[in-house]
Design an enzyme around this catalytic site. Sequence first.
Site, PDB file in Angstrom:
ATOM      1  N   HIS A  71      -3.982   0.984  11.828  1.00 35.10           N
ATOM      2  CA  HIS A  71      -3.798  -0.304  12.517  1.00 35.10           C
ATOM      3  C   HIS A  71      -5.175  -0.896  12.847  1.00 35.10           C
ATOM      4  O   HIS A  71      -5.939  -0.262  13.593  1.00 35.10           O
ATOM      5  CB  HIS A  71      -2.999  -0.063  13.800  1.00 35.10           C
ATOM      6  CG  HIS A  71      -2.683  -1.296  14.578  1.00 35.10           C
ATOM      7  ND1 HIS A  71      -3.010  -2.559  14.155  1.00 35.10           N
ATOM      8  CD2 HIS A  71      -2.069  -1.460  15.771  1.00 35.10           C
ATOM      9  CE1 HIS A  71      -2.606  -3.447  15.043  1.00 35.10           C
ATOM     10  NE2 HIS A  71      -2.041  -2.805  16.035  1.00 35.10           N
ATOM     11  N   TYR A 121       0.854  -4.313  12.229  1.00 34.02           N
ATOM     12  CA  TYR A 121       0.779  -2.887  11.872  1.00 34.02           C
ATOM     13  C   TYR A 121       1.618  -1.978  12.769  1.00 34.02           C
ATOM     14  O   TYR A 121       2.209  -1.015  12.289  1.00 34.02           O
ATOM     15  CB  TYR A 121      -0.684  -2.431  11.804  1.00 34.02           C
ATOM     16  CG  TYR A 121      -1.380  -2.974  10.569  1.00 34.02           C
ATOM     17  CD1 TYR A 121      -1.673  -4.334  10.455  1.00 34.02           C
ATOM     18  CD2 TYR A 121      -1.713  -2.151   9.507  1.00 34.02           C
ATOM     19  CE1 TYR A 121      -2.285  -4.844   9.330  1.00 34.02           C
ATOM     20  CE2 TYR A 121      -2.329  -2.655   8.375  1.00 34.02           C
ATOM     21  CZ  TYR A 121      -2.613  -4.003   8.287  1.00 34.02           C
ATOM     22  OH  TYR A 121      -3.207  -4.508   7.170  1.00 34.02           O
ATOM     23  N   ASN A 156     -10.310  -2.827   2.442  1.00 28.72           N
ATOM     24  CA  ASN A 156     -10.019  -2.811   1.010  1.00 28.72           C
ATOM     25  C   ASN A 156     -11.291  -2.532   0.228  1.00 28.72           C
ATOM     26  O   ASN A 156     -12.386  -2.541   0.798  1.00 28.72           O
ATOM     27  CB  ASN A 156      -9.451  -4.166   0.569  1.00 28.72           C
ATOM     28  CG  ASN A 156      -7.972  -4.331   0.936  1.00 28.72           C
ATOM     29  OD1 ASN A 156      -7.257  -3.356   1.134  1.00 28.72           O
ATOM     30  ND2 ASN A 156      -7.535  -5.568   1.026  1.00 28.72           N
ATOM     31  N   HIS A 167       0.831  -1.219   0.000  1.00 25.56           N
ATOM     32  CA  HIS A 167       0.000   0.000   0.000  1.00 25.56           C
ATOM     33  C   HIS A 167       0.866   1.270   0.000  1.00 25.56           C
ATOM     34  O   HIS A 167       0.490   2.275   0.599  1.00 25.56           O
ATOM     35  CB  HIS A 167      -0.943   0.030   1.211  1.00 25.56           C
ATOM     36  CG  HIS A 167      -1.957  -1.075   1.213  1.00 25.56           C
ATOM     37  ND1 HIS A 167      -3.223  -0.926   0.688  1.00 25.56           N
ATOM     38  CD2 HIS A 167      -1.885  -2.340   1.676  1.00 25.56           C
ATOM     39  CE1 HIS A 167      -3.891  -2.064   0.837  1.00 25.56           C
ATOM     40  NE2 HIS A 167      -3.099  -2.938   1.426  1.00 25.56           N
TER      41      HIS A 167
END
Length: 721
Positions: free
Chosen positions: A343, A366, A152, A79
């Site tokens: 996160h 994360y 997503n 990403h």
Amino acid sequence: MKQNNKPLPNNQEAKQMDLSKDKSDATNKFLTTNQGIKINDDNNSLKAGDRGPSLLEDFILREKITHFDHERIPERIVHARGSGAHGYFEVTNPIPQFTKAGFLQEAGQKTPVFARFSTVAGSRGSTDLARDVRGFSVKFYTQEGIYDFVGNNIPVFFIQDATKFPDLVHAVKPEPHNEIPQASSAHDTFWDFISLMPESTHMIMWLMSDRAIPRSYRMMEGFGVHTFRFINELNESHFVKIHWKPKLGTHAVVWDEAQKISGKDPDFHRRDLWEAIDTGNFPEWELGVQIVPEADEHKYEFDLLDPTKIIPEELVPVTIIGKMVLNRNPDNFFAETEQIAFHPGHVVPGIDFTNDPLLQGRLFSYTDTQLSRLGSPNFHEIPINRSIAPVHNNQRDGHMRQEINMGRVSYSPNSLGGGCPYQAKIAEGGFSSFNERVDAHKVRARSESFSDHFGQAKLFFNSQTQTEKDHIIRALRFELTKVETTAIRVRMLGILSQVDTGLAQSVAQGLRLVVPASPEQPMNHGVSPENLGGEQEPKTVPSSVESSQALSMINNPTVTPTIASRKVAIVCADGVDEQVVLNLKMALLKEDAKGCIIAPYHGIVKTDKGGEMAVDFTFLTCSSVLFDAVYVPGGQGLNELSQDADVMDFLNDAYRHCKIIGVQGQGIELLSGTAFADKIDNGDEGIVAEEDNNSPEFAANFIIAMAGHRFWAREATLSNN
Ligand code: HDD
């Protein structure tokens, strides 16, 4: 007292994140060093004589160069390419019966947010239009602390267990020996991995669909993917899947177009988001939830903990509970969009996790990644990451610590600090994890209930229109044609045959291959079963829903057609009919859409009335792939364009990409030089042609056609789109 849990009063504006004390504006200010020394000469380094060597003493030069040398931080491991904006979330339908989360309690309650959209595989400088999953992250600055939604634009994932994530990412990233290809899954290592991972089949259907080439970030759905938990005041748990539904509908471009956009404007999505906000077309999404009572955990033919499964909306409808509006562009890309750290483990009381093994692994990953990306455990102190709820604890020091903690006490329990900071009771807003009973053997295994890898892949394929199915087939042909190893292609055909034999056959035809009679059992290829970590044989559990409209972008029932914020290219040259252009521009403006003047030269075009119109773009610098529709007005002089190859490509591409083409008066003559000249009066409803320049209905007809996004029926007449 339950201080922090209090909802904001109705109609109170979402408090903007207060970054003001961190902002700097150099207007009318002296140039200084980082130590505040005013600089007298920023153009010359300190030298021994004007032709002599530079002096080590030059602290101004050294500071400037040192800072520059360290200006880059590692990009996100995945990403990396993204873009974001500020805005707010507003509750429209509170759900206190399901969650005690303070920011979801009252209608009208607003919470500031920052959203970041991204591609997954490419580097920071890669194209926006890669075929890829899009990340959809939203940081909610709630009164109870940060809640991060990290989802997503596709509701399922490739893998079921986080331990496979590094393998997946290594497979899709550029191949390690030559660092090729950039931002593309169309290569051997990706399909090698996928063809051996039947659990990714459902995700692959989505990835090969047009969902993976969105028209705009503003026209994507967002999904939390995992099943989470909502916890209410009574400490009751409900399972929840979270959805974002875009106000403008879910739309895509076509693959040929995506590839051309990547050349003409690799910042297409970033620019689109920026310009939309800049011009007041604020992107908007509704937030919806699918709620499943705890008692229904085992009611479905799929496991709620399996991230390769959706809950079809036919089984559990999506209830809309709020909306998000993005209304402010960042002031500084690096400080905000790049440094923001999301996160999935940042939750507030009222939201909790399930045992989805993919989610469980993410809960580790994360924070860990920020330590190398942002360089310090103090990344929460970077302005964009700061909670607006007060932060007090006994964590101290570390690289780049900003906060000056007062006093001598940094431990608990303590008496010297009066026991502060003190723990919050649940009734005071203290977070307490859901009291789930876990009583099991410690095993490295996957549940039998995760072994259906094809049922929902079939459901997805069956839910697509023929146009969408054709696009999936062509995407698979494209990707697998780029794969060099025949055995991988064949293995993949075996997997596809488990989804739909017609699909597998059609892909095979494009590759001049034969679908294997019985698919290789991919999990067993060359590896003894005892070394496979206990995976189950893949199987197909037929979905109880045969087809779901929500899965198709074309059939999706949720959105009223609109052309708001769409861009129309108006093909112009000197002598263009001024009145028809102005009429169409006005009509578009009324629908919040925009007409842009495209001409062979920059500056102005002279109109038939002797007037002048400012040119927005030239045929040299843009292409119809950057617009939603094309309009060719009347007027003497347009004929000069028929000899211009750029103009003909412009028009032919618009036709090929199934765009709506409006044409009036003498403009029809210009189209006679295109590859689709014979289609103008020949039943192509995507071409709105009108000989009469004064037709009162033209603009309305053009706008109605545009609201359908594309005239897909045209594709049947095109062989190679
Ligand atoms: Fe992830 C970033 C979404 C699985 C590890 N992920 C990242 C971002 C999004 C997602 C949107 C970008 C956040 C931003 O804008 O800064 N990831 C997902 C979704 C997943 C998923 C929807 C599956 C349902 N991710 C996943 C797994 C792992 C990671 C299984 C590791 C075990 N993801 C990361 C990461 C990243 C990341 C390496 C890179 C940059 C970052 O976290 O901040 O930790």
